[in-house]
Design a protein around this motif. Structure first.
Motif, PDB file in Angstrom:
ATOM      1  N   HIS A 149      -3.509   2.083   7.898  1.00  0.00           N
ATOM      2  CA  HIS A 149      -2.429   2.397   7.168  1.00  0.00           C
ATOM      3  C   HIS A 149      -1.770   3.747   6.858  1.00  0.00           C
ATOM      4  N   ASP A 150      -0.792   4.032   6.603  1.00  0.00           N
ATOM      5  CA  ASP A 150      -0.129   5.533   6.271  1.00  0.00           C
ATOM      6  C   ASP A 150      -0.617   5.999   5.031  1.00  0.00           C
ATOM      7  N   GLU A 151      -1.037   5.026   4.012  1.00  0.00           N
ATOM      8  CA  GLU A 151      -1.352   5.194   2.653  1.00  0.00           C
ATOM      9  C   GLU A 151      -2.981   5.185   2.655  1.00  0.00           C
ATOM     10  N   ARG A 152      -3.625   5.834   1.649  1.00  0.00           N
ATOM     11  CA  ARG A 152      -5.104   5.647   1.621  1.00  0.00           C
ATOM     12  C   ARG A 152      -5.254   4.444   0.551  1.00  0.00           C
ATOM     13  N   TYR A 153      -4.316   4.186  -0.234  1.00  0.00           N
ATOM     14  CA  TYR A 153      -4.583   2.936  -1.244  1.00  0.00           C
ATOM     15  C   TYR A 153      -3.155   2.077  -1.213  1.00  0.00           C
ATOM     16  N   PRO A 154      -2.934   1.390  -0.351  1.00  0.00           N
ATOM     17  CA  PRO A 154      -1.575   0.817  -0.190  1.00  0.00           C
ATOM     18  C   PRO A 154      -1.319  -0.539  -0.914  1.00  0.00           C
ATOM     19  N   LYS A 155      -0.273  -0.823  -1.479  1.00  0.00           N
ATOM     20  CA  LYS A 155       0.218  -1.760  -2.142  1.00  0.00           C
ATOM     21  C   LYS A 155       0.374  -2.991  -1.197  1.00  0.00           C
ATOM     22  N   ILE A 156      -0.276  -3.974  -1.199  1.00  0.00           N
ATOM     23  CA  ILE A 156      -0.008  -5.009  -0.132  1.00  0.00           C
ATOM     24  C   ILE A 156       0.250  -6.442  -0.821  1.00  0.00           C
ATOM     25  N   GLY A 157       1.224  -7.190  -0.706  1.00  0.00           N
ATOM     26  CA  GLY A 157       1.470  -8.506  -1.156  1.00  0.00           C
ATOM     27  C   GLY A 157       0.378  -9.375  -0.990  1.00  0.00           C
ATOM     28  N   LEU A 158      -0.013 -10.378  -1.575  1.00  0.00           N
ATOM     29  CA  LEU A 158      -0.942 -11.339  -1.487  1.00  0.00           C
ATOM     30  C   LEU A 158      -0.611 -12.150  -0.079  1.00  0.00           C
TER      31      LEU A 158
END
Length: 239
Positions: free
Chosen positions: A165-174
Protein backbone atom coordinates in the motif's frame (compact mmCIF):
# COMPACT_ATOMS: atom_id res chain seq x y z
CA UNK A 1 26.21 10.39 30.62
CA UNK A 2 22.64 11.65 31.01
CA UNK A 3 20.06 10.39 28.52
CA UNK A 4 16.37 11.10 27.94
CA UNK A 5 14.43 8.61 25.83
CA UNK A 6 11.33 9.47 23.81
CA UNK A 7 10.81 5.89 22.60
CA UNK A 8 9.60 3.01 24.81
CA UNK A 9 11.68 0.42 22.93
CA UNK A 10 14.85 2.47 23.30
CA UNK A 11 14.08 3.21 26.94
CA UNK A 12 14.03 -0.50 27.70
CA UNK A 13 17.18 -1.14 25.68
CA UNK A 14 19.20 1.58 27.43
CA UNK A 15 17.84 0.85 30.91
CA UNK A 16 18.67 -2.86 30.60
CA UNK A 17 22.14 -2.22 29.21
CA UNK A 18 23.33 0.93 30.97
CA UNK A 19 21.80 1.25 34.46
CA UNK A 20 21.75 4.81 35.76
CA UNK A 21 22.21 6.51 32.41
CA UNK A 22 18.54 7.34 31.80
CA UNK A 23 17.25 10.41 33.60
CA UNK A 24 13.98 10.87 31.70
CA UNK A 25 11.47 8.85 29.69
CA UNK A 26 7.94 9.15 28.35
CA UNK A 27 4.76 8.19 30.16
CA UNK A 28 4.49 5.24 27.75
CA UNK A 29 7.86 3.79 28.72
CA UNK A 30 6.60 0.86 30.80
CA UNK A 31 9.64 -1.43 30.62
CA UNK A 32 11.65 -2.35 32.51
CA UNK A 33 9.18 -2.48 35.39
CA UNK A 34 9.86 -0.04 38.18
CA UNK A 35 11.94 2.33 36.08
CA UNK A 36 12.60 5.36 38.30
CA UNK A 37 13.17 8.38 36.06
CA UNK A 38 11.50 11.73 35.44
CA UNK A 39 8.46 11.40 33.17
CA UNK A 40 8.41 13.99 30.43
CA UNK A 41 5.02 13.47 28.75
CA UNK A 42 4.07 11.40 25.73
CA UNK A 43 5.93 10.41 22.60
CA UNK A 44 3.90 12.93 20.58
CA UNK A 45 3.78 15.71 23.17
CA UNK A 46 6.98 15.71 25.24
CA UNK A 47 7.54 18.58 27.65
CA UNK A 48 10.54 20.27 26.05
CA UNK A 49 11.16 22.58 29.00
CA UNK A 50 11.16 19.68 31.45
CA UNK A 51 13.56 17.73 29.25
CA UNK A 52 15.93 20.70 28.98
CA UNK A 53 15.81 21.14 32.76
CA UNK A 54 17.18 17.59 33.14
CA UNK A 55 20.34 18.73 31.30
CA UNK A 56 20.66 15.60 29.19
CA UNK A 57 23.75 14.93 27.14
CA UNK A 58 21.54 13.17 24.60
CA UNK A 59 17.89 12.67 23.72
CA UNK A 60 17.11 9.50 21.78
CA UNK A 61 14.12 9.53 19.44
CA UNK A 62 12.58 7.84 16.42
CA UNK A 63 11.48 9.36 13.11
CA UNK A 64 8.11 7.61 13.27
CA UNK A 65 7.22 7.84 16.94
CA UNK A 66 8.29 11.42 17.57
CA UNK A 67 7.38 14.71 15.85
CA UNK A 68 10.00 16.75 14.01
CA UNK A 69 8.89 20.08 15.60
CA UNK A 70 9.50 18.68 19.10
CA UNK A 71 12.94 17.43 18.11
CA UNK A 72 13.78 20.79 16.53
CA UNK A 73 12.68 22.54 19.72
CA UNK A 74 15.02 20.32 21.73
CA UNK A 75 17.91 21.04 19.39
CA UNK A 76 17.19 24.76 19.79
CA UNK A 77 17.93 24.40 23.52
CA UNK A 78 21.37 23.06 22.67
CA UNK A 79 20.44 19.46 23.43
CA UNK A 80 21.91 16.69 21.30
CA UNK A 81 19.27 14.55 19.59
CA UNK A 82 19.81 11.12 18.02
CA UNK A 83 17.00 10.06 15.70
CA UNK A 84 16.60 6.40 14.76
CA UNK A 85 14.86 4.92 11.73
CA UNK A 86 13.54 1.37 12.05
CA UNK A 87 11.69 -0.34 9.21
CA UNK A 88 12.81 -3.96 9.61
CA UNK A 89 14.52 -6.36 12.02
CA UNK A 90 18.09 -5.94 10.67
CA UNK A 91 17.65 -2.18 10.80
CA UNK A 92 16.43 -2.40 14.39
CA UNK A 93 19.49 -4.38 15.43
CA UNK A 94 21.80 -1.87 13.76
CA UNK A 95 20.04 1.11 15.31
CA UNK A 96 20.06 -0.46 18.76
CA UNK A 97 23.82 -0.92 18.54
CA UNK A 98 24.20 2.70 17.39
CA UNK A 99 22.04 4.03 20.24
CA UNK A 100 23.87 2.05 22.92
CA UNK A 101 27.22 3.18 21.56
CA UNK A 102 26.06 6.81 21.61
CA UNK A 103 24.87 6.36 25.19
CA UNK A 104 28.31 5.23 26.31
CA UNK A 105 28.21 1.44 26.12
CA UNK A 106 31.73 -0.02 26.18
CA UNK A 107 30.65 -3.55 25.38
CA UNK A 108 27.81 -5.09 23.39
CA UNK A 109 25.05 -6.38 25.70
CA UNK A 110 24.36 -10.11 25.68
CA UNK A 111 20.67 -9.61 24.91
CA UNK A 112 21.55 -7.91 21.62
CA UNK A 113 23.58 -10.93 20.53
CA UNK A 114 20.72 -13.19 21.61
CA UNK A 115 18.24 -11.10 19.62
CA UNK A 116 20.43 -11.30 16.54
CA UNK A 117 20.66 -15.07 16.90
CA UNK A 118 16.91 -15.40 17.43
CA UNK A 119 16.25 -13.70 14.09
CA UNK A 120 19.14 -15.20 12.13
CA UNK A 121 17.07 -17.81 10.26
CA UNK A 122 15.77 -16.65 6.86
CA UNK A 123 11.99 -16.53 6.34
CA UNK A 124 10.43 -19.80 5.21
CA UNK A 125 9.62 -19.59 1.47
CA UNK A 126 6.75 -22.10 1.59
CA UNK A 127 3.64 -22.66 3.66
CA UNK A 128 3.11 -18.97 4.19
CA UNK A 129 -0.02 -17.36 5.61
CA UNK A 130 -1.77 -14.17 4.48
CA UNK A 131 -3.12 -11.74 7.05
CA UNK A 132 -4.54 -8.34 7.73
CA UNK A 133 -3.10 -6.61 10.78
CA UNK A 134 -5.31 -3.94 12.32
CA UNK A 135 -3.54 -1.54 14.65
CA UNK A 136 -6.53 0.71 15.35
CA UNK A 137 -10.31 0.66 15.37
CA UNK A 138 -12.79 3.51 14.77
CA UNK A 139 -11.51 3.99 12.14
CA UNK A 140 -9.89 0.73 11.15
CA UNK A 141 -6.18 1.14 10.39
CA UNK A 142 -3.82 -1.63 9.34
CA UNK A 143 -0.16 -2.26 8.68
CA UNK A 144 0.89 -1.01 5.26
CA UNK A 145 4.27 -0.68 3.58
CA UNK A 146 7.73 -0.58 5.15
CA UNK A 147 6.84 -1.31 8.77
CA UNK A 148 8.93 -3.02 11.40
CA UNK A 149 5.95 -5.11 12.52
CA UNK A 150 5.29 -6.19 8.95
CA UNK A 151 8.87 -7.40 8.61
CA UNK A 152 8.61 -9.25 11.93
CA UNK A 153 5.55 -11.11 10.67
CA UNK A 154 7.11 -11.82 7.27
CA UNK A 155 10.05 -13.48 9.01
CA UNK A 156 7.57 -15.69 10.84
CA UNK A 157 5.84 -16.78 7.64
CA UNK A 158 2.98 -14.27 7.63
CA UNK A 159 2.50 -11.91 4.68
CA UNK A 160 0.14 -9.04 5.42
CA UNK A 161 -2.03 -8.09 2.49
CA UNK A 162 -1.39 -4.33 2.53
CA UNK A 163 2.41 -4.50 2.47
CA UNK A 164 2.50 -2.73 -0.91
CA UNK A 165 0.00 0.00 0.00
CA UNK A 166 1.15 3.57 -0.63
CA UNK A 167 0.71 4.42 3.06
CA UNK A 168 2.46 2.85 6.02
CA UNK A 169 -0.68 2.76 8.16
CA UNK A 170 -3.66 3.08 5.82
CA UNK A 171 -7.26 3.49 6.91
CA UNK A 172 -9.16 0.57 5.40
CA UNK A 173 -12.89 0.05 5.86
CA UNK A 174 -14.04 -3.18 7.43
CA UNK A 175 -15.91 -4.36 4.29
CA UNK A 176 -12.67 -4.12 2.29
CA UNK A 177 -10.73 -5.97 4.99
CA UNK A 178 -13.27 -8.79 4.85
CA UNK A 179 -13.24 -8.81 1.05
CA UNK A 180 -9.47 -9.26 1.11
CA UNK A 181 -10.09 -12.81 2.42
CA UNK A 182 -6.97 -13.21 4.55
CA UNK A 183 -6.04 -16.56 6.06
CA UNK A 184 -5.64 -14.86 9.42
CA UNK A 185 -6.35 -11.62 11.28
CA UNK A 186 -3.55 -10.52 13.61
CA UNK A 187 -4.76 -8.34 16.50
CA UNK A 188 -2.08 -6.85 18.78
CA UNK A 189 -2.85 -5.35 22.18
CA UNK A 190 -1.17 -2.05 21.26
CA UNK A 191 -1.44 0.68 20.11
CA UNK A 192 -5.15 -0.27 20.15
CA UNK A 193 -5.86 -2.79 22.87
CA UNK A 194 -7.62 -5.56 20.97
CA UNK A 195 -9.02 -8.27 23.25
CA UNK A 196 -11.05 -11.45 22.89
CA UNK A 197 -14.19 -9.31 23.26
CA UNK A 198 -13.06 -6.36 21.14
CA UNK A 199 -11.84 -7.17 17.65
CA UNK A 200 -12.45 -10.81 16.70
CA UNK A 201 -16.23 -10.31 16.49
CA UNK A 202 -15.68 -7.99 13.52
CA UNK A 203 -14.19 -10.85 11.49
CA UNK A 204 -16.71 -13.70 11.68
CA UNK A 205 -15.45 -16.95 10.26
CA UNK A 206 -11.81 -15.85 10.20
CA UNK A 207 -9.19 -17.12 12.66
CA UNK A 208 -7.86 -14.27 14.81
CA UNK A 209 -4.52 -14.22 16.58
CA UNK A 210 -4.45 -12.00 19.65
CA UNK A 211 -0.77 -11.17 20.02
CA UNK A 212 1.49 -9.31 22.42
CA UNK A 213 1.99 -5.86 20.94
CA UNK A 214 5.37 -5.46 22.61
CA UNK A 215 6.63 -8.60 20.87
CA UNK A 216 5.29 -7.35 17.54
CA UNK A 217 6.22 -3.66 17.58
CA UNK A 218 8.98 -3.09 20.15
CA UNK A 219 12.65 -3.34 19.18
CA UNK A 220 14.79 -3.96 22.21
CA UNK A 221 15.31 -6.81 24.69
CA UNK A 222 11.86 -8.16 23.74
CA UNK A 223 13.37 -9.18 20.38
CA UNK A 224 15.06 -12.12 22.11
CA UNK A 225 11.71 -13.77 22.88
CA UNK A 226 9.52 -12.32 20.15
CA UNK A 227 9.87 -15.20 17.63
CA UNK A 228 8.81 -17.74 20.25
CA UNK A 229 6.00 -15.63 21.73
CA UNK A 230 4.53 -14.53 18.40
CA UNK A 231 5.07 -17.90 16.74
CA UNK A 232 3.09 -19.65 19.45
CA UNK A 233 0.18 -17.20 19.17
CA UNK A 234 0.11 -17.41 15.37
CA UNK A 235 0.20 -21.21 15.35
CA UNK A 236 -2.54 -21.45 17.97
CA UNK A 237 -4.84 -19.23 15.91
CA UNK A 238 -4.18 -21.12 12.69
CA UNK A 239 -5.11 -24.56 14.04
Amino acid sequence: MRVVSLVPSLTEAVAESLPGVLVGATDWCTHPAGLDVTRIGGTKNPDVARIAALRPDLVIANEEENRAPDLDALRATGTGVLVTEVRDVPGALRELARVLDACGARTRPRWLDEAEAAWSSPPAPEGRTTAVVPIWRRPWMVLGRDTFAGDVLARLGVDHLYKTHDERYPKIGLPELLDAKPDLVVLPDEPYRFTADDGPEAFPGLPCALVDGRSLTWYGPSLTEAPRVLGAALRAASR
